[in-house]
Design an enzyme around this catalytic site. Structure first.
Site, PDB file in Angstrom:
ATOM      1  N   PHE A 158      -0.456   3.260   4.855  1.00  0.00           N
ATOM      2  CA  PHE A 158      -1.479   2.706   5.428  1.00  0.00           C
ATOM      3  C   PHE A 158      -1.743   3.540   6.716  1.00  0.00           C
ATOM      4  O   PHE A 158      -0.739   3.380   7.841  1.00  0.00           O
ATOM      5  CB  PHE A 158      -1.874   1.229   5.690  1.00  0.00           C
ATOM      6  N   ASP A 243       3.524   7.216  12.591  1.00  0.00           N
ATOM      7  CA  ASP A 243       2.712   6.619  12.739  1.00  0.00           C
ATOM      8  C   ASP A 243       3.425   4.945  13.192  1.00  0.00           C
ATOM      9  O   ASP A 243       3.714   4.261  12.171  1.00  0.00           O
ATOM     10  CB  ASP A 243       1.736   6.384  11.457  1.00  0.00           C
ATOM     11  N   LYS A 272      -2.950  -0.665  18.124  1.00  0.00           N
ATOM     12  CA  LYS A 272      -2.822  -1.834  18.584  1.00  0.00           C
ATOM     13  C   LYS A 272      -2.306  -2.610  19.886  1.00  0.00           C
ATOM     14  O   LYS A 272      -3.013  -2.752  20.621  1.00  0.00           O
ATOM     15  CB  LYS A 272      -1.954  -2.496  17.198  1.00  0.00           C
TER      16      LYS A 272
HETATM   17  N1  PLP Z   1      -1.933   3.046  11.337  1.00  0.00           N
HETATM   18  C1  PLP Z   1      -1.074   2.079  10.945  1.00  0.00           C
HETATM   19  C2  PLP Z   1       0.292   2.103  10.576  1.00  0.00           C
HETATM   20  C3  PLP Z   1      -1.868   0.759  10.851  1.00  0.00           C
HETATM   21  O1  PLP Z   1      -1.144  -0.430  10.615  1.00  0.00           O
HETATM   22  C4  PLP Z   1      -3.171   0.818  11.099  1.00  0.00           C
HETATM   23  C5  PLP Z   1      -3.919  -0.622  11.038  1.00  0.00           C
HETATM   24  O2  PLP Z   1      -3.454  -1.439  10.373  1.00  0.00           O
HETATM   25  C6  PLP Z   1      -3.825   1.960  11.401  1.00  0.00           C
HETATM   26  C7  PLP Z   1      -3.154   2.982  11.514  1.00  0.00           C
HETATM   27  C8  PLP Z   1      -5.330   1.845  11.783  1.00  0.00           C
HETATM   28  O3  PLP Z   1      -5.498   1.326  13.043  1.00  0.00           O
HETATM   29  P1  PLP Z   1      -7.109   0.616  13.227  1.00  0.00           P
HETATM   30  O4  PLP Z   1      -7.334  -0.552  12.387  1.00  0.00           O
HETATM   31  O5  PLP Z   1      -6.952   0.543  14.890  1.00  0.00           O
HETATM   32  O6  PLP Z   1      -7.703   1.992  13.106  1.00  0.00           O
END
Ligand code: PLP
Length: 424
Positions: A158, A243, A272
């Site tokens: 994700f 990520d 986050k």
């Molecule tokens: N990357 C990962 C691993 C995530 O868990 C998330 C959100 O849960 C995102 C990217 C996307 O972040 P945002 O919701 O701030 O766009």
């Protein structure tokens, strides 16, 4: 309709107290896009690991904003940094400099051990930015022919909700109705080094993956997987893009889960918790060879690098620099095994499997007892907030300021919720 005629205005006195939850839910139902299906809890206040709803009920927050609240609600140092900055300057755009941007980039780069930072706002933006930078690096540094760059990603991952990101999602719900999709991605099974190696071609510029798959249910890859990814990327001259939007900044007991696994990526995507649960703040962090490909006019964001977010981000970096016994990193390392041990005791008693990484757990509940949502609703009735993911999996990621007793309270509530659903 004037504001005084508004049903919202006439209802204003009942927005707290008994029945207020239903009123707020009705407003959201009638006036917000229906892109979420939240639990029936409307939060009004938060402090540390706890929140209070509009009817005065208290809950232990075991979701922590999907790890955006790693330091808890309203951490005093982060709130103080925000207040100080609110009283000075909040936004310049990048048309001008501001006196928080340079220190923030320098301090975050030092924390991560890379040379440069590209500040953005949301996690998805950091991922999009990382993809753009990797493609450009591929053309300008690796010499991939124009418009041919490919990026290998992991199934079940994700990374956010933009068109390019859902283009390589393997979740049908995330994709349905949103095509046509962005080309240039190759999806391989997570944890499978042979599949990853086989997917790489001379046109591959990057491998993008989460060091621990969060939304998938805290899926921890096999030992040696991340180091293996590093080796393959080195051998094939491909960027390893980690990520760490959810896994990073303390959740696993390390600043970076990749480093905790004993290896290193070329590009880190952070978000986050970087904004301290106060402001949206994300970043791409990498060395000169990679981030140096961006030149003026090629990428940006009006709010990216704004002084308010940078001031909070600096305070977050400050908290993460403390790797002493009283810091948040040590807390995650100390409390993670406590959480794991308590949850593992429930296996066979309504719990099918438990996976943990630091203070982060994916709990597969017995699907015969009900859905993950049923369990989360039962947990909420017992004063614990958590969120289901993928059917019957529950993710627990309390703020790193939680205590051992509070972890006991949460797991006890889970045991009681499972017993209730089992009719015991
Ligand atoms: N990357 C990962 C691993 C995530 O868990 C998330 C959100 O849960 C995102 C990217 C996307 O972040 P945002 O919701 O701030 O766009």
């Amino acid at each position: 309709m004037t504001l005084t005629d508004s049903p919202i205005d006439t209802a204003i006195d009942t927005r707290t107290g008994t029945g207020a939850t239903a009123l707020h839910e009705q407003l959201v139902d009638e006036h917000s896009a229906h892109n979420y299906h939240p639990l029936p809890v409307v939060v009004a206040e938060g402090i540390g690991a706890w929140v209070t709803d509009v009817e005065g009920r208290h809950y232990l927050d075991c979701l922590a904003g999907y790890s955006a609240l790693n330091f808890g609600h309203r951490h005093p140092e982060l709130v103080a940094a925000a207040h100080r900055q609110l009283d000075r300057l909040t936004l310049t755009s990048r048309a001008f400099g501001n006196d928080q941007l340079g220190p923030f980039c320098a301090e975050l780069a030092a924390l991560v051990g890379k040379q440069r930072v590209l500040p953005m706002n949301t996690g998805a933006e950091a991922v999009e930015s990382g993809l753009k930078v990797a493609r450009k690096w591929g053309y300008e540094v690796k010499g991939v022919p124009e418009d041919r760059a490919r990026i290998v990603v992991a199934a079940g991952g994700f990374h956010g909700r933009t068109i390019s990101i859902v283009s390589f999602s393997t979740d049908p719900q995330a994709r349905a109705g949103f095509g046509p999709f962005t080309p240039g991605f190759d999806v391989v099974p997570y944890g499978d080094l042979a599949a990853l190696e086989a997917a790489i071609t001379p046109e591959t510029v990057a491998v993008l993956l989460e060091p621990v798959q969060g939304e998938a249910g805290v899926i921890v890859p096999p030992d040696g997987y991340l180091a293996g990814v590093r080796e393959i990327c080195d051998a094939e001259r491909v960027l390893f893009v980690a990520d760490e939007v959810q896994s990073g900044l303390g959740r696993t007991g390390h600043v970076l889960a990749t480093r905790g696994a004993g290896t290193d990526a070329d590009v880190y995507l952070l978000g986050k918790a970087l904004g301290g649960g106060i402001v949206p703040l994300s970043a791409v962090v990498a060395d000169d060879e990679v981030l140096g490909v961006l030149r003026p006019g090629q990428h940006g964001s009006t709010f990216g690098g704004n002084p308010l977010a940078c001031a909070v981000g600096r305070a977050v970096v400050g908290l993460l620099c403390d790797d002493g016994p009283h810091g948040v990193l040590a807390a995650a390392r100390r409390l993670g095994p406590v959480l794991r041990e308590k949850l593992t005791a429930l296996v066979g008693d309504g719990v099918v499997a438990v996976r943990t990484a630091g203070l982060w757990a994916g709990v597969d509940v017995d699907p015969h007892l009900g859905t993950g949502r049923d369990v989360c609703e039962a947990l909420a009735r017992r004063g614990v907030l958590a969120k289901d993911t993928h059917g019957s999996t529950i993710r627990l990621s309390p703020p790193l300021v939680v205590t051992e007793e509070e972890i006991g309270f949460a797991v006890d509530a889970l045991a009681r919720s499972l017993a209730e659903l089992a009719g015991r």
